[in-house]
Motif scaffolding. Structure first.
Motif, PDB file in Angstrom:
ATOM      1  N   PHE A 120       4.306  62.869  -3.534  1.00 16.40           N
ATOM      2  CA  PHE A 120       4.115  61.665  -4.180  1.00 16.40           C
ATOM      3  C   PHE A 120       3.691  60.592  -2.928  1.00 16.40           C
ATOM      4  N   SER A 121       2.599  60.050  -3.248  1.00 19.91           N
ATOM      5  CA  SER A 121       2.191  59.040  -2.367  1.00 19.91           C
ATOM      6  C   SER A 121       3.049  57.781  -2.410  1.00 19.91           C
ATOM      7  N   LEU A 122       2.872  57.074  -1.373  1.00 18.32           N
ATOM      8  CA  LEU A 122       3.584  55.472  -1.470  1.00 18.32           C
ATOM      9  C   LEU A 122       3.142  54.837  -2.643  1.00 18.32           C
ATOM     10  N   GLY A 123       1.834  54.849  -2.771  1.00 17.78           N
ATOM     11  CA  GLY A 123       1.300  54.233  -4.064  1.00 17.78           C
ATOM     12  C   GLY A 123       1.635  54.836  -5.336  1.00 17.78           C
ATOM     13  N   ALA A 124       1.899  56.207  -5.542  1.00 18.51           N
ATOM     14  CA  ALA A 124       2.529  56.558  -6.878  1.00 18.51           C
ATOM     15  C   ALA A 124       3.711  56.172  -7.101  1.00 18.51           C
ATOM     16  N   LEU A 125       4.726  56.051  -5.865  1.00 16.33           N
ATOM     17  CA  LEU A 125       5.853  55.344  -6.040  1.00 16.33           C
ATOM     18  C   LEU A 125       5.830  53.979  -6.479  1.00 16.33           C
ATOM     19  N   SER A 126       4.859  53.348  -5.985  1.00 10.47           N
ATOM     20  CA  SER A 126       4.700  51.802  -6.290  1.00 10.47           C
ATOM     21  C   SER A 126       4.362  51.850  -7.735  1.00 10.47           C
ATOM     22  N   VAL A 127       3.590  52.686  -8.659  1.00 10.70           N
ATOM     23  CA  VAL A 127       3.286  52.825  -9.873  1.00 10.70           C
ATOM     24  C   VAL A 127       4.693  52.704 -10.885  1.00 10.70           C
ATOM     25  N   PHE A 128       5.618  53.708 -10.480  1.00  9.50           N
ATOM     26  CA  PHE A 128       6.553  53.872 -10.862  1.00  9.50           C
ATOM     27  C   PHE A 128       7.574  52.378 -10.821  1.00  9.50           C
ATOM     28  N   PHE A 162       5.732  49.644 -13.268  1.00 11.34           N
ATOM     29  CA  PHE A 162       5.904  50.019 -14.783  1.00 11.34           C
ATOM     30  C   PHE A 162       7.421  49.914 -15.062  1.00 11.34           C
ATOM     31  N   ALA A 163       8.251  50.289 -14.414  1.00 10.51           N
ATOM     32  CA  ALA A 163       9.734  50.306 -14.653  1.00 10.51           C
ATOM     33  C   ALA A 163       9.932  48.749 -14.954  1.00 10.51           C
ATOM     34  N   ILE A 164       9.758  48.012 -13.869  1.00 10.58           N
ATOM     35  CA  ILE A 164      10.070  46.596 -13.691  1.00 10.58           C
ATOM     36  C   ILE A 164       9.307  45.951 -15.283  1.00 10.58           C
ATOM     37  N   SER A 165       8.311  46.282 -15.336  1.00  9.26           N
ATOM     38  CA  SER A 165       7.468  45.682 -16.569  1.00  9.26           C
ATOM     39  C   SER A 165       7.931  46.208 -17.909  1.00  9.26           C
ATOM     40  N   GLY A 166       8.340  47.518 -17.906  1.00  4.83           N
ATOM     41  CA  GLY A 166       8.990  47.891 -19.128  1.00  4.83           C
ATOM     42  C   GLY A 166      10.379  47.290 -19.416  1.00  4.83           C
ATOM     43  N   PHE A 167      11.157  46.743 -18.576  1.00  6.53           N
ATOM     44  CA  PHE A 167      12.251  45.964 -18.840  1.00  6.53           C
ATOM     45  C   PHE A 167      11.960  44.356 -19.174  1.00  6.53           C
ATOM     46  N   LEU A 168      11.108  43.800 -18.130  1.00  9.01           N
ATOM     47  CA  LEU A 168      10.696  42.313 -18.311  1.00  9.01           C
ATOM     48  C   LEU A 168       9.954  42.048 -19.671  1.00  9.01           C
ATOM     49  N   ILE A 169       8.960  42.907 -20.008  1.00 12.67           N
ATOM     50  CA  ILE A 169       8.046  42.816 -21.092  1.00 12.67           C
ATOM     51  C   ILE A 169       8.869  43.008 -22.260  1.00 12.67           C
ATOM     52  N   SER A 170       9.977  43.855 -22.338  1.00 14.96           N
ATOM     53  CA  SER A 170      10.753  44.101 -23.655  1.00 14.96           C
ATOM     54  C   SER A 170      11.590  42.840 -23.766  1.00 14.96           C
ATOM     55  N   ALA A 171      12.045  42.279 -22.712  1.00 14.67           N
ATOM     56  CA  ALA A 171      12.868  41.017 -22.715  1.00 14.67           C
ATOM     57  C   ALA A 171      11.912  39.868 -23.283  1.00 14.67           C
ATOM     58  N   SER A 172      10.558  39.781 -22.537  1.00 12.67           N
ATOM     59  CA  SER A 172       9.948  38.634 -23.074  1.00 12.67           C
ATOM     60  C   SER A 172       9.582  38.882 -24.575  1.00 12.67           C
ATOM     61  N   LEU A 209      20.606  59.928  -8.362  1.00 15.04           N
ATOM     62  CA  LEU A 209      19.268  60.194  -8.839  1.00 15.04           C
ATOM     63  C   LEU A 209      17.999  60.469  -7.899  1.00 15.04           C
ATOM     64  N   VAL A 210      18.339  59.548  -6.749  1.00 14.49           N
ATOM     65  CA  VAL A 210      17.115  59.755  -5.640  1.00 14.49           C
ATOM     66  C   VAL A 210      17.322  61.121  -5.189  1.00 14.49           C
ATOM     67  N   LEU A 211      18.880  61.713  -4.889  1.00 12.40           N
ATOM     68  CA  LEU A 211      18.861  62.878  -4.093  1.00 12.40           C
ATOM     69  C   LEU A 211      18.169  64.165  -5.072  1.00 12.40           C
ATOM     70  N   LEU A 222      12.462  58.858 -13.063  1.00 18.06           N
ATOM     71  CA  LEU A 222      13.857  58.266 -13.471  1.00 18.06           C
ATOM     72  C   LEU A 222      14.684  57.704 -12.214  1.00 18.06           C
ATOM     73  N   ALA A 223      14.576  58.425 -11.123  1.00 19.29           N
ATOM     74  CA  ALA A 223      15.073  57.834  -9.948  1.00 19.29           C
ATOM     75  C   ALA A 223      14.540  56.545  -9.666  1.00 19.29           C
ATOM     76  N   VAL A 224      13.329  56.579  -9.442  1.00 22.73           N
ATOM     77  CA  VAL A 224      12.774  55.002  -8.972  1.00 22.73           C
ATOM     78  C   VAL A 224      13.041  54.170  -9.993  1.00 22.73           C
ATOM     79  N   SER A 225      12.804  54.167 -11.164  1.00 22.51           N
ATOM     80  CA  SER A 225      13.071  53.143 -12.216  1.00 22.51           C
ATOM     81  C   SER A 225      14.471  52.633 -12.105  1.00 22.51           C
ATOM     82  N   TYR A 226      15.423  53.604 -12.084  1.00 23.86           N
ATOM     83  CA  TYR A 226      16.842  53.047 -11.865  1.00 23.86           C
ATOM     84  C   TYR A 226      17.125  52.599 -10.815  1.00 23.86           C
TER      85      TYR A 226
END
Length: 365
Positions: free
Chosen positions: A51-59, A62-72, A242-244, A261-265
């Motif tokens: 997994f690239s550093l950029g791929a982890l940034s995607v997670f 989008f995890a933050i967005s899923g949380f915040l946009i649902s609240a919005s 989860l990270v482990l 799952l690990a990155v999102s949580y």
């Protein structure tokens, strides 16, 4: 008292702005390898973990967005209010960026004469297609032709995906799915499975549908964490476990699922964790979106100006320029646009200014 994720959905004070900026800078770092060494270059983290550093940034985004946009959506007065808020967050900064890159940077670095550059249909297709997000064009006529990586706007691919997910949230919300979390989970899970197995199918809209697969899982995990915010424990032990597990599974068939799952949580856990002086960053601004949309063309420009260099040199030169543009974008474009919407009384105060999810899936479009 056991901690959960409810405070993250109810308070302005969190670590989201800082986390998003770190993620956006991580995208810049990740892209430095293909931009300086060519499309086949693999960054060290990807070579080690898959997994690239950029791929982890995607997670992360989008995890933050899923949380915040649902609240919005739940906080919005109606569908039109919700859509206006989303458009106000994405388009003003994007349109200014596309104009600067296409109409400013483009003719300077194109191998074509300036009149020929502006006469080329590709120039205007890129300008209107990219600024509207309706049809992306990653190249400009003659621009960066002598660099290892000729793509000019390689990061834009996530933005149409983000907009599609905004629409998905609205549809799920209008159907009352937020009040039926079990049915919602089954629907999203089934939808992701269908998308994941649609790779060989060709039909109108197939590409748009398949584009939801990779970022979709962390997005819907963020949504699920928002809906379960009062019951889901926010625990460093769970985050570490989860990270482990994700590290152990990184090269196996469950690598993507466990890492998402690990990155999102972990990211949402860190977003709500008390961080003392780091919370002061919220008073500075949210520079993540500007960093993301300007980084790729700036990194290409640096190569065009100074020639061959190492990824580290590209990062060192590009990061300050990109951050400077991001600061100007936030204070002069993005924040004024959102304030204008709020002054008209059409949007309730947000729990945190949602940034456009941005990220990196591969080394280019």
């Amino acid at each position: 008292m056991r901690q959960n994720f409810a405070p993250l959905a109810a308070e302005h004070s969190n670590n989201l702005n800082l986390i998003r900026l770190i993620a956006a800078l991580s995208v810049l770092v990740s892209h430095a390898w293909p931009i300086t060494l060519g499309p086949g270059a693999v960054e060290p983290l990807e070579a080690l973990t898959g997994f690239s550093l950029g791929a982890l940034s995607v997670f992360t985004f989008f995890a933050i967005s899923g949380f915040l946009i649902s609240a919005s959506f739940e906080r919005s007065d109606g569908l039109w209010t919700y859509l206006r808020a989303r458009a106000a967050r994405i388009y003003p900064g994007l349109i200014v960026s596309i104009a600067l890159v296409t109409l400013g940077l483009g003719p300077i670095f194109s191998t074509l004469p300036v009149p020929s550059y502006f006469a080329a249909s590709e120039t205007w297709q890129a300008f209107f297609g990219n600024s509207s997000l309706l049809r992306l064009h990653y190249h400009l006529p003659g621009v960066f032709e002598d660099t290892p990586y000729k793509t000019v706007q390689g990061s834009l691919w996530t933005l149409p995906v983000e907009m599609r997910l905004y629409v998905v949230v609205a549809l799920l919300g209008l159907l009352g799915m937020f009040r039926r979390p079990v049915l919602l989970a089954l629907t999203c899970g089934l939808g992701l499975l269908v998308v994941s197995f649609s790779g060989s199918l060709e039909f109108r809209g197939a590409h748009a549908l398949r584009s939801l697969w990779y970022p979709g899982l962390p997005f819907f995990l963020g949504m699920a964490m928002y809906l379960a915010r009062n019951r889901l424990p926010a625990s460093s032990i769970i985050a570490f476990a989860l990270v482990l597990v994700s590290v152990l599974c990184a090269h196996g068939p469950l690598g993507y699922v466990t890492m998402a799952l690990a990155v999102s949580y972990a990211v949402l856990y860190l977003a709500g964790r008390e961080s003392g002086p780091l919370r002061l960053w919220n008073q500075v601004g949210d520079y993540s979106y500007g960093t993301y949309i300007y980084a790729f063309p700036v990194q290409g420009m640096v190569i065009a100006l100074w020639g061959g260099m190492s990824p580290v040199e590209n990062i060192a030169i590009s990061a300050p320029i990109t951050l400077g543009l991001a600061v100007l974008s936030w204070h002069w474009v993005e924040r004024p646009a959102m304030r204008a919407i709020r002054r008209r009384g059409q949007v309730k105060p947000q729990i945190s200014t949602p940034s456009a999810s941005s990220g990196h899936l591969s080394t280019g479009p």
